[in-house]
Design an enzyme around this catalytic site. Structure first.
Site, PDB file in Angstrom:
ATOM      1  CB  THR A 198      13.761  -8.957  15.060  1.00 35.92           C
ATOM      2  OG1 THR A 198      13.889 -10.282  14.533  1.00 35.92           O
ATOM      3  CG2 THR A 198      14.488  -7.957  14.198  1.00 35.92           C
ATOM      4  CG  ASP A 199       9.441 -11.416  19.492  1.00 37.69           C
ATOM      5  OD1 ASP A 199       9.743 -12.606  19.266  1.00 37.69           O
ATOM      6  OD2 ASP A 199       8.572 -11.091  20.327  1.00 37.69           O
ATOM      7  CD1 TRP A 200      11.628 -17.269  16.001  1.00 36.83           C
ATOM      8  CD2 TRP A 200      12.653 -15.696  17.215  1.00 36.83           C
ATOM      9  NE1 TRP A 200      12.869 -17.748  16.381  1.00 36.83           N
ATOM     10  CE2 TRP A 200      13.514 -16.816  17.114  1.00 36.83           C
ATOM     11  CE3 TRP A 200      13.117 -14.575  17.905  1.00 36.83           C
ATOM     12  CZ2 TRP A 200      14.786 -16.850  17.693  1.00 36.83           C
ATOM     13  CZ3 TRP A 200      14.385 -14.608  18.491  1.00 36.83           C
ATOM     14  CH2 TRP A 200      15.189 -15.724  18.376  1.00 36.83           C
TER      15      TRP A 200
END
Ligand code: BGC
Length: 754
Positions: A228-230
């Site tokens: 995932t993106d952060w």
């Protein structure tokens, strides 16, 4: 390390724990079984490794690293090999710093010039963006360090980036927003792919099985892990089910335990967790087993590379009367705050602690004597009258005035979008005033995305440096004084004004929904279709030399269905200097049945030519280069018939054309229903017989004698018939065309297409 053996010894708790981060920048390992925790960190134009405590805002300094030009500039090189060299340099420093995956590159399409992260993205064109991303990935991974292709997908704005839903139709996704990812995955084989924050048609990218499973793995053959993106994981269980492997950063023990429980409850198949954990282990072992603690490089040599790369990415937009290159003996003024401290990188997660930053004023010292005036305050919008007066007075007494202008940090960054495309007022004023007192004005521009250029017709020369990395000053001097000839071309259109951009009315959307209403018509596809004037077109860029194109040849202009088309063209350097040309190939479809962009980039090559030298450039075009995405077939489809191959210097400077005739592919089936029109039915091969049979004996309907309708009555009748749906006939001839007859016809027409 034997991943299968390790996996078989792991407990469910250990496997589920692997599916979220250990901390901000580390994946978990399995210490008990000798699997270490490894670091994954930003990227993508240099390494951002925080030495101390990690924090998302990058408040803690990261280790010094080389800052290369950002993607917006890199793409203007149109140079796959160069991107590979940048990638290798990134890989080297990652090996030295023990970083397993460097996050990036970003392959999102520039839908609007306002997107705050455009500096991190390559292009408005998916073919170019895909080729650049693939080359970057290959370069890094040649050094046995992974990449994370991001932000997958349809993440084209910063405004409400964590909650907005991009509403994009199937064809637009396939033709515009996905192909760069597809090429990067198929050619580059990234170790990881990072999903975006946003939703796509209502579903978070992190929970989107269509993106994560169907496209990435099943269609494109992606074998690495998804991350995932952060902070993009909204629901861990849902995302794991959808095909998300690792949620970053750390979700904590409670989330790990919840995922474990979901497996025990049967909500998540254990097999899914095994597969995801296996993919994570594969990447960790790949890195660990290929560790090189002493890679052969130095930050000093990388600084030279950064200077070369910045030279190759710069675009010469104007050079009236051959003002450039400058001669060292001239009385030259360097004016503008960016002369000393250039704007060379963007804000946000990609911000690098640059090893060394060289401004043009410093670099020029070894080449020529120049006078300097600051001209404006880089942190302000309003003119400072004293600075302005000093600069104008210097310009007045100089032969040439070189103005270093650009977008300040505060104008563009990750996290927010711009609200306009203007430069600060103090810089526009400076240009205006200097143009009044000096007839030889050169503008050097530092920016991550296009700006409006009200002064373009007033200045004599114009060099676009984008955010050119730490060595941008040296590269600018190399180009200004002719140590090298500019060779970049624009990877995006510079519109005349923001209002001309196709997304103008629907960017950044309403509330949490942004409808991509311009569809396929992004960038030059829009400006070309509307025959609109632009400030500088896609693919445009000048050189200190000139090139001639000749002998466009198509080897097999009537290819068989499975045959590629081979196109070649001779390009000659007709000037007096060595230079590089970016030869671009566009495909135009003349078909009227389905809307298609006027022309699309399907090939490019960058070649170096000595004065007088000729080289032959060869392109291979697979059938896909002629295809559109058929929403009826849910597949690529190229209509049979005529296409035009256009080869030239830019999208609006086509030098030669050739025709190609494609053989018929199996036509796209038409799903016949009561709503299908007679006109559409007639395009089904064999339909005339079915229609003749079923309509046999039916009397004419709808008014009988067409001539009674006046001149053109016959055509009108035909048109009315062509646009009439099947069910319409029941109203006009209810006795002869019954519901039963209609359904028999529908079945027959659907059957002959099988
Ligand atoms: C950005 C990513 C970046 C990540 C880690 C996110 O906010 O969107 O591009 O890689 O942070 O810093």
């Amino acid at each position: 390390m034997d991943v299968k053996a390790i996996l078989s010894q792991m407990t469910l708790e250990e496997k589920t724990a692997l599916l979220s981060g250990l901390n901000f920048w580390n994946l978990k390992g399995v210490e008990r079984l000798g699997v270490p925790s490894v670091m994954v960190t930003d990227g993508p134009h240099g390494l951002r490794k925080q030495a101390g405590e990690a924090d998302h805002l990058g408040l803690n300094a990261s280790v010094p690293a080389t800052a290369f030009p950002t993607a917006a500039g890199l793409a203007c090189s149109f140079d796959r090999e160069l991107l590979g060299q940048v990638g290798e340099a990134l890989g080297d420093i990652c090996q030295q710093e023990n970083v397993a995956v460097i996050l990036g590159p970003g392959a999102n399409i520039k839908r609007s010039p306002l997107c705050g992260r455009n500096f991190e993205y390559f292009s408005e064109d998916p073919f170019l963006a895909g080729e650049m991303a693939a080359a970057h990935i290959q370069g890094v991974q040649r050094k046995n360090v992974g990449t994370s292709l991001k932000h997958f997908a349809m993440n084209n704005q910063e405004h409400r980036r964590m909650s907005t839903s991009a509403v994009v139709d199937e064809r637009t996704q396939r033709e515009i927003y996905l192909p760069a990812f597809e090429t990067a995955v198929k050619k580059g084989k990234p170790w990881t792919v990072m999903c975006s924050y946003n939703k796509v048609n209502g579903t978070y990218a992190s929970e989107n099985a269509y993106l994560l499973r169907q496209l990435l793995r099943e269609e494109w053959g992606f074998e690495g892990f998804t991350v995932t993106d952060w902070g993009a994981c909204a629901d861990h269980v849902k995302s794991v089910i959808a095909g998300m492997d690792v949620a970053m950063p750390a979700l904590g023990p409670k989330a790990d335990a919840d995922l474990c429980q979901a497996v025990r409850d049967g909500r998540v198949p254990e097999e899914t967790v095994d597969e995801a954990a296996g993919r994570v282990l594969n990447i960790i072992t790949r890195f660990v087993e290929n560790r090189r603690k002493d890679p052969d490089f130095s930050l000093e040599t990388q600084d030279h590379l950064a200077r070369k790369v910045a030279r190759e990415t710069a675009v010469l937009l104007k050079n009236d009367g051959g003002l450039l290159p400058l001669r060292a003996g001239e009385k030259i003024a360097f004016i503008g705050a960016y002369t000393q401290t250039p704007r060379y990188q963007g804000g946000g997660s990609s911000r690098i602690n640059a090893y060394r930053v060289t401004g043009a004023l410093q670099a020029v010292a070894s080449v020529a004597k120049v006078a300097y005036a600051q001209g404006f305050d880089g942190a302000k919008d309003r003119p400072d009258e004293d600075l302005l007066a000093e600069a104008v007075s210097l310009a007045r007494e100089s032969e040439v005035a070189v103005l270093f202008i650009g977008l300040p940090d505060a104008f563009e960054s990750e996290g927010f979008d711009r609200s306009h495309m203007r430069l600060p007022e103090n810089q526009l004023r400076l240009i205006d005033e200097v143009c009044k007192v000096n007839g030889k004005v050169v503008v050097v521009l530092h920016n991550g995305s296009p700006v409006e250029l009200p002064f373009a017709d007033k200045v004599q020369a114009f060099l676009e440096m984008y955010l050119g990395g730490q060595a941008v000053g040296g590269a600018t001097v190399d180009l200004l004084f002719g140590a090298a000839s500019p060779s970049g071309k624009l990877a995006e259109t510079f519109p005349l004004r923001l209002e001309d951009n196709p997304s103008y009315l629907s960017f950044p959307g309403d509330g949490d929904e942004v409808v991509y209403s311009e569809g396929l018509y992004v960038g030059y596809r829009w400006y070309d279709a509307r025959r609109m004037p632009v400030r500088y077109p896609f693919g445009y860029g000048l050189s200190y030399t000139t090139f001639e194109y000749a002998n466009l040849r198509v080897k097999n202009a009537k290819p068989a269905l499975d045959e590629a088309v081979e196109v070649s063209v001779d390009v000659t350097n007709t000037g007096k200097r060595a230079g590089k040309e970016i030869v671009q190939l566009y495909v135009a479809s003349a078909h009227k049945g389905i809307s298609r962009p006027e022309q699309e980039l399907k090939g490019f090559e960058k070649i170096a030519l000595a004065p007088g030298e000729t080289k032959t450039v060869i392109f291979r075009l697979e059938r896909r280069a002629f295809s559109y995405w058929s929403t009826a077939k849910h597949d690529w489809y190229a209509e049979s018939g005529a296409y035009e191959i256009r080869v030239g210097e830019s999208s609006r400077d086509i030098r030669c054309r050739a025709a190609v005739e494609l053989a018929a592919e199996k036509p796209v089936p038409i799903c016949v229903t009561p709503d299908t029109t007679f006109g559409d039915l007639l395009s089904i091969p064999g339909s005339d017989q079915v229609l003749a049979q079923l309509l046999q004996g039916m009397a004419s309907f709808g008014g009988g004698d067409a001539s009674a309708m006046g001149e053109g009555g016959d055509d009108m009748m035909k048109a009315m018939m062509r646009y009439m749906p099947l069910h319409g006939l029941m109203s006009f001839a209810p006795d002869q065309f019954t519901a039963e007859a209609m359904h028999a016809m529908i079945d027959a027409l659907n059957a002959i297409q099988k």
